[in-house]
Design an enzyme around this catalytic site. Structure first.
Site, short mmCIF file in Angstrom:
data_model
loop_
_atom_site.label_atom_id
_atom_site.label_comp_id
_atom_site.label_asym_id
_atom_site.label_seq_id
_atom_site.Cartn_x
_atom_site.Cartn_y
_atom_site.Cartn_z
N ARG A 138 -2.16 1.04 0.21
CA ARG A 138 -2.04 2.50 0.08
C ARG A 138 -2.27 2.95 -1.36
NH1 ARG A 138 -2.67 0.66 4.71
NH2 ARG A 138 -1.31 1.28 6.43
N GLU A 198 2.56 11.68 -9.90
CA GLU A 198 2.47 11.76 -11.36
C GLU A 198 1.01 11.66 -11.81
OE1 GLU A 198 6.12 9.98 -13.48
OE2 GLU A 198 5.72 8.58 -11.85
N GLU A 221 11.37 8.00 -5.74
CA GLU A 221 12.15 7.36 -6.81
C GLU A 221 13.65 7.62 -6.62
OE1 GLU A 221 9.40 9.10 -7.22
OE2 GLU A 221 8.21 8.37 -8.91
C1 1HE Z 1 3.22 -0.73 -0.95
C2 1HE Z 1 3.58 0.53 -1.46
C3 1HE Z 1 4.12 0.57 -2.76
C4 1HE Z 1 2.81 0.80 0.53
N1 1HE Z 1 4.24 -0.58 -3.44
N2 1HE Z 1 3.36 -1.85 -1.65
N3 1HE Z 1 6.49 4.54 -3.73
C5 1HE Z 1 7.15 4.60 -2.56
O1 1HE Z 1 8.35 4.42 -2.48
C6 1HE Z 1 6.29 4.85 -1.36
C7 1HE Z 1 6.32 3.60 -0.46
N4 1HE Z 1 5.29 3.68 0.58
C8 1HE Z 1 5.45 4.43 1.70
O2 1HE Z 1 6.37 5.21 1.86
C9 1HE Z 1 4.40 4.25 2.75
O3 1HE Z 1 3.79 2.98 2.56
C10 1HE Z 1 3.30 5.34 2.75
C11 1HE Z 1 3.87 6.68 3.24
C12 1HE Z 1 2.67 5.54 1.37
C13 1HE Z 1 2.14 4.91 3.70
O4 1HE Z 1 2.67 4.59 4.97
P1 1HE Z 1 1.80 3.69 5.99
O5 1HE Z 1 2.58 3.61 7.28
O6 1HE Z 1 0.41 4.23 6.06
O7 1HE Z 1 1.67 2.24 5.30
P2 1HE Z 1 2.73 1.05 5.24
O8 1HE Z 1 2.67 0.26 6.52
O9 1HE Z 1 4.07 1.53 4.81
O10 1HE Z 1 2.16 0.18 4.04
C14 1HE Z 1 0.98 -0.60 4.16
C15 1HE Z 1 1.10 -1.73 3.16
O11 1HE Z 1 1.12 -1.18 1.84
C16 1HE Z 1 2.38 -2.53 3.29
O12 1HE Z 1 2.12 -3.85 2.89
P3 1HE Z 1 1.83 -5.03 3.98
O13 1HE Z 1 1.56 -6.24 3.17
O14 1HE Z 1 3.10 -5.10 4.82
O15 1HE Z 1 0.64 -4.56 4.81
C17 1HE Z 1 3.29 -1.90 2.26
O16 1HE Z 1 4.31 -2.76 1.80
C18 1HE Z 1 2.30 -1.59 1.16
N5 1HE Z 1 2.76 -0.53 0.28
N6 1HE Z 1 3.32 1.46 -0.52
C19 1HE Z 1 3.88 -1.75 -2.88
N7 1HE Z 1 4.44 1.71 -3.34
C20 1HE Z 1 6.05 4.96 -13.25
S1 1HE Z 1 7.33 5.13 -12.25
C21 1HE Z 1 6.72 5.51 -10.69
C22 1HE Z 1 7.82 5.20 -9.71
C23 1HE Z 1 7.30 5.28 -8.29
O17 1HE Z 1 6.17 5.54 -7.99
S2 1HE Z 1 8.49 4.93 -7.13
C24 1HE Z 1 7.75 5.34 -5.63
C25 1HE Z 1 7.08 4.15 -4.99
#
Ligand code: 1HE
Length: 257
Positions: free
Chosen positions: A24, A110, A130
């Site tokens: 993603r 961001e 976050e």
């Molecule tokens: C990830 C990440 C990630 C997906 N880091 N691996 N950001 C978040 O807390 C958002 C976390 N992500 C989500 O809420 C959802 O993944 C989404 C809404 C973005 C997309 O949902 P979906 O159903 O299309 O995908 P999915 O099945 O959740 O994710 C697909 C894969 O991407 C899956 O990995 P896989 O190996 O199991 O296939 C997920 O683990 C991976 N993935 N998002 C790592 N963020 C400078 S400070 C900034 C601080 C922040 O940004 S904190 C917020 C982080």
């Protein structure tokens, strides 16, 4: 070149794509470094850029798999690395139009906030998870996001996990344009082509002077505005453009249908 970041140049437009759809477009350290490099090294003939994300989402923010236990100093330097990359986008050489779809969350929001114009399609949603992950924004969001939507809305998003959909998000100020699903990239390219046709000094003033003027006390801001105004007016290109209007060779401003 990092395969997770793709760059194409179409005439005067740089098209930069986050290319990690299986994750993603989550931003790992390598991707942040590549964003910094790409936006530092755009060829001289590039006049505007479009930033978009491959796959179903614009960007899922920080790659949480890399969030290790850093000590306070390392954590600060990590955040500063994001700052440098996003600073290069906001205060780089050309205006950047972000084409948004799907998740624009956490560090993805961001990143979008560091661009000059945001075009969202109606699949877009905005969140700052976050708050629920026990962390804080670290990619400049505390500075840039309140400028788009205000401190109160950002506080609410982080405290309550509120998610904005595309319509409410545009109304709140995340995006300047809202378009139908699948058309954000085309609209962003249309805008980038228009921007590329502006006088370069006008674009420079909008990128580098306007946000600083807005931060200055009014009395200082008026002076900076006058200086920037006189510099842009003095450029031969400004004189040519005004002459073209006076001689009936340039477009009039027309009401929106
Ligand atoms: C990830 C990440 C990630 C997906 N880091 N691996 N950001 C978040 O807390 C958002 C976390 N992500 C989500 O809420 C959802 O993944 C989404 C809404 C973005 C997309 O949902 P979906 O159903 O299309 O995908 P999915 O099945 O959740 O994710 C697909 C894969 O991407 C899956 O990995 P896989 O190996 O199991 O296939 C997920 O683990 C991976 N993935 N998002 C790592 N963020 C400078 S400070 C900034 C601080 C922040 O940004 S904190 C917020 C982080």
């Amino acid at each position: 070149m990092n395969p997770d970041l793709h760059l194409e140049i179409h005439d005067h437009i740089a098209v930069v794509r986050l290319n990690r759809p299986t994750k993603r477009n989550a931003l790992n350290d390598a991707l942040i470094v590549s964003l910094h490099e790409v936006f530092s090294q755009l060829p001289d003939h590039v006049r505007a850029a479009v930033l978009h994300g491959g796959g179903e989402h614009f960007c899922a923010g920080l790659d949480l798999s890399e969030l290790q236990s850093r000590d306070a100093g390392e954590g600060m330097l990590h955040s500063r690395m994001w700052h440098q990359a996003f600073h290069q986008i906001q205060f780089g050489s050309v205006p950047v139009v972000a084409a948004l779809h799907g998740a624009v969350v956490g560090g993805g929001l961001e990143l979008a906030a560091s661009c000059h114009i945001r075009v969202a399609d109606d699949t877009t949603f905005y969140a700052l998870p976050e708050g629920s992950r026990g962390i804080f924004v670290g990619g400049g969001g505390a500075v840039r996001i309140p400028k788009l939507i205000g401190v109160a809305r950002m506080t609410d998003m982080m405290m309550t996990g509120r998610v904005y959909n595309a319509v409410d998000g545009e109304r709140a100020g995340f995006a300047q344009y809202l378009v139908s699903a699948g058309t954000a990239f085309d609209k962003a390219m249309e805008l980038a082509k228009h921007i590329a046709g502006n006088a370069p000094l006008t674009n420079y003033a909008l990128m580098h002077a306007l946000p600083r003027i807005a931060e200055q006390p009014a009395d200082h801001g008026f002076i900076t505005e006058s200086l920037m105004s006189s510099i842009t007016q003095a450029a031969p290109e400004a004189k040519a453009r005004v002459d073209a209007f006076l001689q009936g060779r340039a477009n009039k401003v027309t009401p929106k249908p």
